[in-house]
Design a protein around this motif. Structure first.
Motif, PDB file in Angstrom:
ATOM      1  N   PRO A   1     -22.831 -22.801 -64.965  1.00 16.07           N
ATOM      2  CA  PRO A   1     -22.296 -23.874 -64.119  1.00 16.07           C
ATOM      3  C   PRO A   1     -23.117 -25.168 -64.155  1.00 16.07           C
ATOM      4  O   PRO A   1     -22.577 -26.240 -63.907  1.00 16.07           O
ATOM      5  CB  PRO A   1     -22.309 -23.271 -62.708  1.00 16.07           C
ATOM      6  CG  PRO A   1     -22.335 -21.799 -62.917  1.00 16.07           C
ATOM      7  CD  PRO A   1     -23.095 -21.590 -64.195  1.00 16.07           C
TER       8      PRO A   1
ATOM      9  N   ILE B   1     -15.328 -23.348 -62.121  1.00 13.55           N
ATOM     10  CA  ILE B   1     -16.770 -23.450 -62.371  1.00 13.55           C
ATOM     11  C   ILE B   1     -17.379 -24.508 -61.464  1.00 13.55           C
ATOM     12  O   ILE B   1     -18.426 -24.291 -60.833  1.00 13.55           O
ATOM     13  CB  ILE B   1     -17.056 -23.754 -63.855  1.00 13.55           C
ATOM     14  CG1 ILE B   1     -16.588 -22.603 -64.730  1.00 13.55           C
ATOM     15  CG2 ILE B   1     -18.544 -24.037 -64.078  1.00 13.55           C
ATOM     16  CD1 ILE B   1     -16.550 -22.914 -66.220  1.00 13.55           C
TER      17      ILE B   1
ATOM     18  N   LYS C   1     -20.125 -23.927 -58.499  1.00  6.43           N
ATOM     19  CA  LYS C   1     -21.385 -24.673 -58.509  1.00  6.43           C
ATOM     20  C   LYS C   1     -21.608 -25.409 -57.188  1.00  6.43           C
ATOM     21  O   LYS C   1     -22.721 -25.460 -56.671  1.00  6.43           O
ATOM     22  CB  LYS C   1     -21.391 -25.673 -59.669  1.00  6.43           C
ATOM     23  CG  LYS C   1     -22.664 -26.480 -59.764  1.00  6.43           C
ATOM     24  CD  LYS C   1     -22.616 -27.436 -60.935  1.00  6.43           C
ATOM     25  CE  LYS C   1     -23.862 -28.301 -60.972  1.00  6.43           C
ATOM     26  NZ  LYS C   1     -23.832 -29.229 -62.098  1.00  6.43           N
TER      27      LYS C   1
END
Length: 133
Positions: A31, A98, A102
């Motif tokens: 990430p 993703i 993150k």
């Protein structure tokens, strides 16, 4: 640390596959850097035990979490036993998932979100309890 996202194609612009054990691919990504590798899911066509087999495959890939639409109890337990967090209920594009992971928008699930054999097509109006009595 990397995360694995169930995907319909081997790239960041793919849709998230709602099935864990029978998804076509996993996009395994960092990430922080967005570097990724695609892994074809060999368990997708398994006759049975696809979730467990897929969880075992991923357990050797040094990932901290799996992001997917649905995960059944057998796969969930296998992933948890390997120390891998499971994030369910996710849809959309792999790239967006993703980024959401993150930024902390995606949280690990505390239990599976579907019954056993959910993605295998079993129990969909065939077999047990459907007439014939």
């Amino acid at each position: 640390m990397k995360i694995a996202i169930s995907a319909t194609a081997p790239d960041l612009d793919a849709d998230i596959d709602p099935r864990f054990g029978r998804c076509q691919y996993f996009v395994i990504a960092d990430p922080d850097t967005m570097e990724f590798e695609a892994l074809e899911n060999s368990g997708a066509m398994a006759g049975g035990g696809a979730g467990i087999a897929t969880a075992q495959t991923l357990s050797g890939k040094n990932i901290e979490a799996v992001v997917t639409g649905n995960c059944g109890p057998n796969a969930y337990e296998a992933l948890a036993a390997a120390g891998i967090k499971v994030v369910t209920g996710v849809s959309g594009k792999v790239r967006d998932a993703i980024q959401s992971y993150k930024s902390g928008k995606l949280k690990a699930s505390s239990q599976p979100n579907v019954a056993s054999h959910f993605g295998s097509g079993r129990g969909m109006g065939r077999g047990r309890g459907m007439g014939g009595n």
